[in-house]
Enzyme design. Sequence first.
Site, PDB file in Angstrom:
ATOM      1  N   ASP A 114      -9.056 -11.219  -9.847  1.00  0.00           N
ATOM      2  CA  ASP A 114     -10.326 -11.949  -9.862  1.00  0.00           C
ATOM      3  C   ASP A 114     -10.828 -12.008  -8.420  1.00  0.00           C
ATOM      4  O   ASP A 114     -10.293 -11.320  -7.550  1.00  0.00           O
ATOM      5  CB  ASP A 114     -10.168 -13.326 -10.532  1.00  0.00           C
ATOM      6  CG  ASP A 114      -9.246 -14.247  -9.739  1.00  0.00           C
ATOM      7  OD1 ASP A 114      -8.897 -13.901  -8.582  1.00  0.00           O
ATOM      8  OD2 ASP A 114      -8.876 -15.305 -10.278  1.00  0.00           O
ATOM      9  N   HIS A 169       1.691  -7.427  -6.656  1.00  0.00           N
ATOM     10  CA  HIS A 169       1.876  -8.233  -5.445  1.00  0.00           C
ATOM     11  C   HIS A 169       3.370  -8.497  -5.252  1.00  0.00           C
ATOM     12  O   HIS A 169       4.053  -8.860  -6.209  1.00  0.00           O
ATOM     13  CB  HIS A 169       1.098  -9.552  -5.586  1.00  0.00           C
ATOM     14  CG  HIS A 169       1.230 -10.408  -4.370  1.00  0.00           C
ATOM     15  ND1 HIS A 169       0.574 -10.117  -3.190  1.00  0.00           N
ATOM     16  CD2 HIS A 169       1.966 -11.523  -4.127  1.00  0.00           C
ATOM     17  CE1 HIS A 169       0.895 -11.018  -2.283  1.00  0.00           C
ATOM     18  NE2 HIS A 169       1.736 -11.881  -2.824  1.00  0.00           N
TER      19      HIS A 169
HETATM   20  C1  GAR Z   1       4.169  -2.925  -2.369  1.00  0.00           C
HETATM   21  O1  GAR Z   1       5.257  -3.754  -2.029  1.00  0.00           O
HETATM   22  C2  GAR Z   1       3.043  -3.757  -2.962  1.00  0.00           C
HETATM   23  O2  GAR Z   1       3.474  -4.805  -3.765  1.00  0.00           O
HETATM   24  C3  GAR Z   1       2.386  -4.283  -1.730  1.00  0.00           C
HETATM   25  O3  GAR Z   1       2.399  -3.211  -0.827  1.00  0.00           O
HETATM   26  C4  GAR Z   1       3.516  -2.368  -1.103  1.00  0.00           C
HETATM   27  C5  GAR Z   1       2.996  -0.975  -1.315  1.00  0.00           C
HETATM   28  O4  GAR Z   1       4.048  -0.061  -1.442  1.00  0.00           O
HETATM   29  N1  GAR Z   1       1.061  -4.729  -2.001  1.00  0.00           N
HETATM   30  C6  GAR Z   1       0.503  -5.757  -1.408  1.00  0.00           C
HETATM   31  O5  GAR Z   1       1.055  -6.405  -0.542  1.00  0.00           O
HETATM   32  C7  GAR Z   1      -0.899  -6.064  -1.862  1.00  0.00           C
HETATM   33  N2  GAR Z   1      -1.351  -7.296  -1.288  1.00  0.00           N
HETATM   34  P1  GAR Z   1       3.779   1.414  -1.968  1.00  0.00           P
HETATM   35  O6  GAR Z   1       2.586   1.966  -1.191  1.00  0.00           O
HETATM   36  O7  GAR Z   1       5.049   2.139  -1.631  1.00  0.00           O
HETATM   37  O8  GAR Z   1       3.499   1.345  -3.429  1.00  0.00           O
END
Ligand code: GAR
Length: 223
Positions: free
Chosen positions: A145, A113
Amino acid sequence: MIGLRVGVLVSGSGSNLQSILDAERAGRLGPATVVLVLSNRPGVLAIERARVAGVEVEVIDHRAFAGDRASFERALVERLLAVRVDLVVLAGFMRLLGKSFLEAFPGRVVNIHPALLPAFPGVDGQGQALRYGAKIAGCTVHFVDEGTDSGPVIAQAAVPVLDDDDEKALAARILAQEHRVLPRVIRWIAEGRVVREGRRVRIVGLGVSAGSHLRSPEPEDEA
Ligand code: GAR
């Protein structure tokens, strides 16, 4: 050593997936192997990244399930179980997973996250931090969770929020840390070093004064 079989769930660009695949190729993922990548969205870059790395990849489009979340989750579980996945990694996976999914992999689902939980859960953690006026932001890897980004924290890394940051600049700074933290957590899990005691998670063998907050640079970065 028997390897940890990892399934990675993605929805978008897949840069976190890439960091995992790169770590595996460089021998930095410990006894873990990515055996399957699942995307809930067709045509995203993450799919191409898996293909280029020669990893099995499949699209299970949530829209094909017309709002029936249980069936969508069943389809995911079926695929993951078919390849005997031990650990499920949500790497930019933008769907919430419910009880039926989590029960199939008890204590075996982790998520990354882009915020320092418990601050700024849910969508757009980076934008939330910026709008709030936080001076420190970062990322969190946690067990999943049934709540939204509410499971026990495994590791975090912090970055400064600079006065002239926009969302893009802050997200990029956080993402660079995500790419360090997530492969490391997978390795720790594969090595059996992640010990859960209620909400608290300990990483065995990090040293007396160490914790799973990542500094920069980290001695292990070179390992
Ligand atoms: C990342 O920043 C990840 O932490 C976030 O989406 C992005 C995906 O980047 N995830 C969330 O916000 C989950 N709630 P990526 O597809 O380049 O790995």
